[in-house]
Design a protein around this motif. Structure first.
Motif, short mmCIF file in Angstrom:
data_model
loop_
_atom_site.label_atom_id
_atom_site.label_comp_id
_atom_site.label_asym_id
_atom_site.label_seq_id
_atom_site.Cartn_x
_atom_site.Cartn_y
_atom_site.Cartn_z
N LYS A 192 0.83 -1.21 0.00
CA LYS A 192 0.00 0.00 0.00
C LYS A 192 0.86 1.25 0.00
O LYS A 192 0.52 2.25 -0.65
CB LYS A 192 -0.93 -0.01 1.22
N ILE A 224 -5.29 -1.44 -0.45
CA ILE A 224 -5.24 -0.08 -1.00
C ILE A 224 -6.59 0.61 -0.91
O ILE A 224 -6.69 1.76 -0.49
CB ILE A 224 -4.75 -0.13 -2.46
N ASP A 227 -8.14 -0.55 3.16
CA ASP A 227 -7.23 -0.60 4.30
C ASP A 227 -7.47 -1.86 5.14
O ASP A 227 -7.37 -1.85 6.37
CB ASP A 227 -7.38 0.65 5.18
#
Length: 306
Positions: A192, A224, A227
């Motif tokens: 991420k 991404i 979360d």
């Protein structure tokens, strides 16, 4: 990615995860003197990809072969194809295909002029930035600007870099400021944080293509967008779907294991467990599906199921 992200993997991924807007097939190579192999076509048959959006990817430096492939894919119902100008494999580039085609910008320009004039489909392009240096991309982008490219997917490495040097973020940033069409980034998005750094530098990025990063961490898109990391249940579910799919498609343990071993080369990275390298070697040495299942079961047993 040839041999890994075929329809078995794609359908398994769609059954477990979400977030991919379109998939690109492993590249298909048209030939002047023969029809497509059945296994090449099987991967893109609409009935094998009914739950997802698939773009067939073509690898060639001959406009006539490209147009023949387009005709075949149109008969299947496809309205968009992708031209591969990014593959760095020596067996491909030695023939002037993939990223090897970038060594001849004038010939590439003529090729693009022909296919965009004659092909009645949307055509996206996946490209590297040159052969030896990123400065070659200045000329290449001039060429790309001339054509109605559906999406320009840029992997900001040169051919000679293969996957060793870091992607050239400066040349991609330059391209983002000069290219007038839809620009997609590809290269080394493994977590991420990689995605956040990229999007912070490129506020108007049109999209991101994921490859090796998603194979290492199938939950990357979920992380991404939401979360939320992938759970072990999701990874096991994905694995089981893939194994079952290959067992249905292929005959014999050896053929199934060959595909699964290729997948584990990447997917083992998701497992933060002691003895990970030992398990990877045991998977590689497995000769039967029973042996393989025994190793994989021991890997998953180290994670508590919810």
């Amino acid at each position: 990615m040839e041999g890994i992200t075929g329809y078995v993997y794609r359908n398994a991924y769609e059954a477990v995860f979400s977030g991919i807007s379109k998939y690109f097939s492993p590249f298909i190579v048209p030939h002047q003197n023969r029809d497509f192999k059945q296994k090449e076509l099987r991967d893109i048959f609409p009935e094998n990809n009914s739950t997802l959006t698939l773009i067939p990817q073509i690898l060639t430096n001959q406009a006539e072969d490209f147009l023949r492939a387009v005709h075949t894919f149109q008969e299947m119902g496809y309205e968009e194809v992708n031209l591969n100008l990014g593959c760095p494999s020596g067996t491909v580039t030695a023939k002037g295909k993939g990223a090897g085609f970038l060594a001849e910008p004038e010939a590439l320009d003529g090729f693009l002029e022909t296919i965009y004039e004659k092909a009645d489909v949307k055509i996206s392009i996946k490209t590297r930035i040159g052969i030896d240096t990123g400065e070659e991309f200045y000329r290449l982008l001039e060429i790309y600007q001339k054509y109605p490219i559906e999406e320009l997917i840029v992997h900001p490495r040169c051919l000679k870099d293969y996957y060793k040097k870091p992607p050239d973020q400066e040349i991609f940033l330059w391209a983002a400021g000069h290219y007038n069409g839809k620009l997609i980034y590809n290269g080394d998005i493994f977590c991420k944080e990689d995605y956040q750094i990229l999007t912070e530098r490129n506020a108007h990025l049109d999209g991101v293509m994921l490859g090796r990063g998603l194979l290492r961490n199938p939950g990357l898109i979920q992380e991404i967008l939401e979360d939320v990391p992938a759970t072990v249940e999701q990874i096991k579910n994905l694995h089981d779907h893939i194994l079952e799919g290959y067992m249905e498609m292929l005959s014999g343990d050896r053929n199934v294991l060959f595909r699964m071993k290729e997948l584990w080369f990447y997917m083992i990275e998701w497992f933060a467990i002691e003895g990970r390298d030992k398990y990877a070697k045991q998977i590689k040495k497995a000769q039967t599906i029973a042996e393989y299942r025994s190793v994989v079961d021991r890997i998953f047993q180290q994670y508590p199921m919810h």
